[in-house]
Design an enzyme around this catalytic site. Sequence first.
Site, PDB file in Angstrom:
ATOM      1  CE1 TYR A 119       9.114  32.473  -0.777  1.00 13.03           C
ATOM      2  CE2 TYR A 119       9.525  30.097  -0.640  1.00 13.03           C
ATOM      3  CZ  TYR A 119       9.155  31.208  -1.366  1.00 13.03           C
ATOM      4  OH  TYR A 119       8.835  31.081  -2.687  1.00 13.03           O
TER       5      TYR A 119
ATOM      6  CE  LYS B 150      -0.336   0.080   5.057  1.00 11.22           C
ATOM      7  NZ  LYS B 150      -1.224   0.140   6.223  1.00 11.22           N
TER       8      LYS B 150
ATOM      9  NE  ARG C 186      -6.388   1.438  13.037  1.00 14.60           N
ATOM     10  CZ  ARG C 186      -5.290   1.411  12.300  1.00 14.60           C
ATOM     11  NH1 ARG C 186      -4.533   2.490  12.218  1.00 14.60           N
ATOM     12  NH2 ARG C 186      -4.930   0.318  11.641  1.00 14.60           N
TER      13      ARG C 186
ATOM     14  CG  MET D  15       6.298  23.369  -3.758  1.00 11.65           C
ATOM     15  SD  MET D  15       5.063  24.152  -4.828  1.00 11.65           S
ATOM     16  CE  MET D  15       3.899  24.734  -3.601  1.00 11.65           C
TER      17      MET D  15
END
Length: 860
Positions: A753, A521, A624, A803
């Site tokens: 940034y 998965k 769960r 990013m």
Amino acid sequence: MLFADLPALLRGHLLQAPADPAAAVRHLLLDSRRAGPPAGALFFALRGPSHDGHRYLPQAYAQGVRLFVVADGATLPGSLAAYPGAGIVAVPSPLGALQALAAAHRQQFGGPVWAITGSNGKTIVKEWLAQLLGPDEVICRSPRSYNSQVGVPLSVWELSPERHTLGLFEAGISEVGEMAKLAAIIQPTEGIFTTLGTAHDAGFASEAEKLREKLRLFEGPGFRRLYYCADQGPVREAVAALGLPGFGWTRHDAPGAALRFRVAPTGADGTAVKARAGELGPRADFVLPFADEPSVENALHCLAVLLARGVAPAEIQRRLARLQPVAMRLEMKQGRHDSYLLDDTYNNDLAGLALALAALGRQARPGRRTLILSDVLESGLTGPALYARVGALAQAHGVTRLVGIGPEISAEMNELKVKREKLKPNETEELPTLLTFNSQLLTEFYPTTEAFLAQFNPADFAHETILVKGARRFGFERIVAALQAQQHGTVLEVNLDALAHNLQHFRQQLRPGTKLMVMVKAFAYGAGSYEVASLLEFQRADYLAVAYADEGIALREAGIGLPIMVMNPAPDAFELLRRHRLEPEIYSFEILEAYLATFPAADAPTHSFTNSPIHIKLDTGMRRLGFEEADVPALGALLRQHRARLPVAGIMTHMAAADDPAHDDFTRQQLAAFGRMAGALEEALGHPVLKHALNSAGIRRFPEAHFDMVRLGIGLYGVDASGMDASALRPVSTLRTTISQIKTLPAGATVGYGRRGTATGADRRIATLAIGYADGYDRRFSNGAGVVLVHGQRAPVVGSVAMDMCMVDVTDIPAARAGDVAVVFGAELPLPLLAARIGTIAYELLTNVSERVKRVFVSE
């Protein structure tokens, strides 16, 4: 098959009986370094010109192998007493015994078996046909290019009557007499003949003899149909002369063809195909996602098969559009300095060279056409005659520059050039084509690939269209890497050998008979679902597991045939689950009732659902998903009511803290509850089913609770979650990026940034890396929390991770330069260490690697 049956079957005699009289042969082993699960492994001591498998019996025995086939009269390392408990059979030929055993195994399979042979394209046609037939069949196919006297029996041994509906194997030969042996092993019912070319010509007296030998593959009594291109006159005539049941297709109106194709390019990346059955039969239009001639030819072989099988044209087009290119076969790549590459570093014979040059000739780009070519192997021709043919081919397809690599091409073409230069204008020469070729061509020659790379300058190939064509032994993939433009500076390297090692490590922890389900998965924990699944299928995993239906469907459409469990099935995908033979995890009465609601009426035929069993999820403490213990009586009654239509493959639960010794008492409570609940459900069903509870950590820490199957996840990928011996596992994935630029910043200057990074103290050298959070590099690594390795030294992250890039401090790494590689994680920078720095787990770092990051799969 029992080991006790081997002496009679293999015409050998027993040197020593195994300790277990009922020992069964489960898999075949030729390499002591890749022993795999020792239980049921049968080691064949093969001999070759520079290899004697008998020398490696002690290593195989030390790894737990207890069944051996050796040659009559062979001297074994040590006496028989050195192999207590081992069963040893002596035979006239271990290779012959391997082939005989595979042939006997093949006879147990009653379904169709396809064989593919020819001079070129066997592996590609096999892989594409597996993809195209995958939605309809559970296919056993030969891995990679396993088509030899050894590869074919290993491939056929994997064929299982219980698991597969179709076998698909390729067969290659290099001399007279070999195909009869392969035919006896494969025993095909249908087949494909790809092309008749020059590969392996040296082993045959003539082209006709080679063709006759290849067609022996299809002469068995059970053979029903041979697909071939009728435009190949010798093939068409030989098929007719031998009376083989042929199904020919043509692009040039060859007589007697059952299918007629008309092809036309649709642009740089596609080809339109008009198909018609016979003279007046129905027509259908298709678009192939390829434009190069070899791919078109191979795809037409596959298209002929699908049309003959009656697959609807619309469905054929859907499948064709999803075809995946086979690696290392005329891949188109952007090169550096505005160059363009055609990568065909798979093999090198005259037929393959002609096809590749045709693709080069079709390129419309301006500029010089360059051929980088290794020695031409298996052509059946010698020196001057061979390289005269090479020259003629290159000239015909517009080559203007030749880079020859290898001792033969360097010597022969230089000699022919000298001969031309010595000729007087009025003299004739037996190789006139080459004379013209040499007068027009820029040539340079190198004895080895290493010699070429030592002087390589990518700017020398600026604006060129370059065909890189070389035999595998020359390692031309290194040339491609040097020429290729960096599309993205970040690459995830997946070591398939390390993955196989980890798989075998966990197998060795299991009790005999315990099955292994492997989790693929989340894009196989970031490693690449199809590639990992394909290796697991070859390594004989019992089950795969994915999170969602679309993950399982993608694996089916890629040709994966293993049973696949879907952990989070959505009700709107239930029909797709059954269509693709996917097994849902059922965890509530609502989901179970929704699944039952998609079935036909109770009195309708149910055979179409017998291949779609379910797995019942029990909640034993995870809180769960899953049925509670109080639900078991009602659940048992419901399963008993519908058991004729609703087969149960397994009962499962999920451990909450199998990795943490502090919660071992809770884990044992979970296991006890699971035993009670599963036992009650099995009683209601009236038969046992697969019970599975443990994950990677649980496999190692709770061996008494392996039940019938375990679920291997993060451990396969080299991360230990048990707190035990992590050194037993090998890291599978290495994430690398590159330095885009380095700047020297004065003290106090800010970086990135928000000006969150500052050059403190003296001047700092700051390197910008081509990786950011869009690639999966977590923003929590900002401001020194993260480190990478440059030249083996740690470089801390400076400022915020952006990013598409981030910055690291390389002040203390003076050798660092733009273009250098930075290791983000790998063997020397382990995932658990990095995860701990930002308060997460290795799972998150692995699964976060974006699919935009190129995966490169390596094997030793």
